[in-house]
Design a protein around this motif. Structure first.
Motif, mmCIF file in Angstrom:
data_model
loop_
_atom_site.group_PDB
_atom_site.id
_atom_site.type_symbol
_atom_site.label_atom_id
_atom_site.label_comp_id
_atom_site.label_asym_id
_atom_site.label_seq_id
_atom_site.Cartn_x
_atom_site.Cartn_y
_atom_site.Cartn_z
ATOM 1 N N SER A 136 0.848 -1.185 0.000
ATOM 2 C CA SER A 136 0.000 0.000 0.000
ATOM 3 C C SER A 136 0.881 1.230 0.000
ATOM 4 N N GLN A 145 -4.183 0.747 -2.184
ATOM 5 C CA GLN A 145 -3.780 -0.650 -2.147
ATOM 6 C C GLN A 145 -3.275 -1.058 -3.530
ATOM 7 N N TYR A 180 -11.101 -6.919 0.307
ATOM 8 C CA TYR A 180 -9.859 -6.391 -0.259
ATOM 9 C C TYR A 180 -10.119 -5.824 -1.655
ATOM 10 N N HIS A 182 -7.847 -3.522 -4.667
ATOM 11 C CA HIS A 182 -6.622 -2.799 -5.035
ATOM 12 C C HIS A 182 -6.934 -1.777 -6.112
#
Length: 652
Positions: A136, A145, A180, A182
């Motif tokens: 990160s 992320q 999660y 990204h």
């Protein structure tokens, strides 16, 4: 490993496809794992080196040799061109607003649209043994992320990335599961440098923020981490700052708390292009064997002058190259180590987990005992680049690899860009909390200047700048003389807005407006300009910033009294002291006003000032844009008509 090693975690569709197809994937959780993969057991040659190379269209291309040393892992590039950053390596592949070179402009005719190369990159990665790591970047608690995917044999690159940006253990990613997400990804595909880009370093940004996507893709087609693992991620941060509701930037600077022998604390933030002295601002001054500081050597007469400073200040490093200037930090009363924050001063925090230190100025044992000790006996293994290394020995930062061997008529040429990646957690006295900046300096590499050969090397020891003029210096950000960090283009060139423009993906005007607003909002800061390498005809190295640091820290935050400062002969240099005194040592007018040097004189100085004015006029033309802040338009107009320092004060 199959993708089921990440149960419940969904990555971007392209990343998922690559990881599912690859014959083997190492999901790394620590730097130690990557360091072990960098020199795998049983895969070294008879000398103990692991070769990093690739099949590039039927030809084997050797990129680097990597070996394990007592103090870490050392990687050396076999092509001298790969030992420093190519300033033209960045390319933008998407259709979003940018002032940078685009894929279609550079390669559209020869290679077609980027999507073809993008898919070819994925297909190549699918056939490789891979490393996948998570990290990160950005403001803690609000960080971007990211995922990185690279070939396993480039584990030294992955280790450098993990040190610079941190690494998120796989267990933590799995624990987040479906939560999660990204927002960025790095793909590393080295052979494309040869098969598609004529051997050149190329880093492609693909900002996929439309059509339901929210992903910043970065494609690294080379193995030098400077343009990608470091500056490429920097570009992601700059893009994130532009996109925020309240825009912000990540400054290209070092930051240090300077504690005087009288226990006063002054925080200095030192900006500048590559080679502008950012890392050196964190270093204790380099002394002679007898303890004196060499002030400079006259390039005409050979005379050398020294200073004696028995009590140097204590240094508490904060940042080395990248400082987050996030809006959440800019609050009145923000608590930090040196006291309450100020709404008219900037508060910053480090954007990195490790520092990519250039050590070309350490030419022999004993030059910088502090840094030498940290790298010879590190707490954790380090990554060395462009340092002469032998398996099982100790890598020494004052022994760079040789770029060009000696001949009968010419001496050997050492690599000017030896590097070491040093975790900030291993640096003694490191400051982890946000700090509020008292002095904001800007460093410029200057060539020698004489009456016979006038140059822009007319800056004195330090110059005080009104905020409006400080903004102009950040717009033009001279790359300067003899830059060791990049492939040199010669002459005086510009790195542009904030000196971080080479890493930004968008438009100059947006970054110019962000910087202007930031600087004018923090007008309680003292802005100074500090040269290095030369002051007129005196070769000085980084002594000016060490002397200025000692002097300014001892002054603390006290304002200069009326009459303390005089306008520089060249208005672009603001004001300067006629003489200064540090611990009883006087620095006279030769070092504060270059026009007083007899080897330069007023005529030589004025010729150098004309060079500087012409450079500003040329660079500021890039900011003639209808969306530039009206305050900025007034400042630029004043500069182009030859404003004096009082005019800049009135615009601040």
């Amino acid at each position: 490993m199959p993708i089921d090693q990440l149960p419940g975690v969904t990555l971007s569709s392209s990343a998922m496809a690559v990881l599912e197809a690859a014959p083997k994937v190492h999901y790394a959780s620590s730097v130690a794992e990557l360091a072990a993969l960098a020199v795998p057991e049983g895969e070294t040659d008879g000398r103990g080196f692991f070769e990093v190379g690739y099949d590039a269209g039927g030809a084997w291309k050797r990129e680097a040799e990597v070996c394990r040393v007592k103090n870490g892992v050392a990687a050396n590039y076999l092509d001298p061109y790969m030992r420093r950053r190519d300033p033209d390596c960045m390319v933008i592949a998407d259709a979003r607003a940018t002032d940078k070179a685009t894929w279609d402009e550079r390669w559209g005719k020869d290679l077609g649209g980027f999507e073809q190369t993008r898919q070819a990159t994925f297909e190549w990665l699918k056939g490789q043994e891979l490393i996948c790591q998570f990290f990160s970047t950005g403001m803690p608690g609000q960080a971007l992320q990211a995922v990185a995917i690279c070939p396993r044999n480039a584990a030294f690159f992955a280790a450098a990335l993990a040190m610079l940006q941190g690494i998120k253990p796989i267990d933590e990613v799995v624990a987040e599961g479906a939560a999660y997400h990204h927002g960025a990804i790095v793909y590393v595909a080295p052979p494309f440098r040869h098969t598609r880009f004529g051997g050149k370093q190329v880093v492609v940004h693909n900002r996929r923020f439309d059509g339901g996507y929210d992903l910043h893709e970065l494609y690294s087609y080379n193995l030098y981490p400077g343009p990608s693992a470091k500056k490429g991620v920097y570009g992601m941060l700059l893009t994130a700052g532009e996109r925020d509701e309240q825009s912000w930037t990540t400054a290209h600077c070092s930051t240090v708390q300077v504690v005087t022998p009288y226990d006063n604390v002054t925080t200095i933030m030192h900006e500048g292009a590559s080679g502008g002295g950012k890392s050196e601002m964190l270093e204790q001054m380099h002394r002679e064997a007898d303890g004196r500081l060499r002030k400079g050597t006259n390039v005409v007469t050979g005379e050398t002058r020294y200073m004696t400073l028995p009590h140097g200040c204590e240094l508490r490093p904060v940042t080395d190259d990248m400082a987050l200037c996030h809006p959440s930090l800019q609050q009145p009363g923000h608590a930090e180590r040196s006291g309450p924050g100020s709404p008219k001063k900037l508060t910053v925090i480090d954007a990195e987990q490790a520092w990519f230190l250039r050590v070309n100025h350490i030419e022999a044992y004993g030059t910088d005992p502090h840094l030498e000790a940290l790298t010879v006996h590190p707490k954790t293994p380090l990554v060395f680049l462009n340092i002469e290394a032998h398996p099982g020995a100790t890598a020494l930062i004052w022994e760079p690899v040789i770029d060009r061997e000696a001949t009968e008529t010419t001496p050997a040429v050492p690599c000017p860009n030896p590097r070491v990646v040093l975790p900030r957690a291993d640096y003694p006295g490191i400051v982890d909390e946000p700090v509020t900046v008292d002095i904001r300096s800007f460093g410029v590499r200057c060539p020698p200047c004489t009456a016979d050969r006038p140059t822009y090397g007319i800056m004195g020891l330090f110059h005080v700048l009104p905020p409006s003029l400080a903004w102009l210096w950040r717009l033009v950000a001279p790359r300067g003389h003899g830059n060791p960090s990049i492939v040199d283009r010669g002459g005086m060139t510009s790195e542009g807005v904030g000196s971080y423009w080479p890493f930004a993906t968008g438009r100059r005007v947006d970054q110019a407006n962000i910087l202007l607003d930031q600087i004018l909002r923090t007008s309680d800061t003292l802005f100074v300009l500090i040269p290095n390498q030369h002051i007129g005809c005196w070769e000085v190295g980084f002594a000016p910033q060490w002397i200025s640091r000692e002097y300014l820290a001892r002054r603390g935050s006290a304002a200069f009294r009326p009459g303390d400062l005089v306008p520089a002969r060249c208005p672009l240099l603001g004001l300067h002291k006629e003489t200064i005194q540090v611990e009883g040592q006087v620095v006279g007018t030769w070092f504060t006003d270059v026009s007083k040097q007899k080897e330069v004189g007023e005529a030589g100085y004025d010729a150098g000032a004309d060079i500087l004015k012409g450079f500003f006029a040329k660079q500021l033309a890039d900011f003639d844009h209808p969306e530039l802040d009206p305050r900025g338009k007034k400042i630029i107009a004043a500069c182009l008509r030859g404003a004096d320092v009082d005019a800049y004060r009135s615009l601040s």
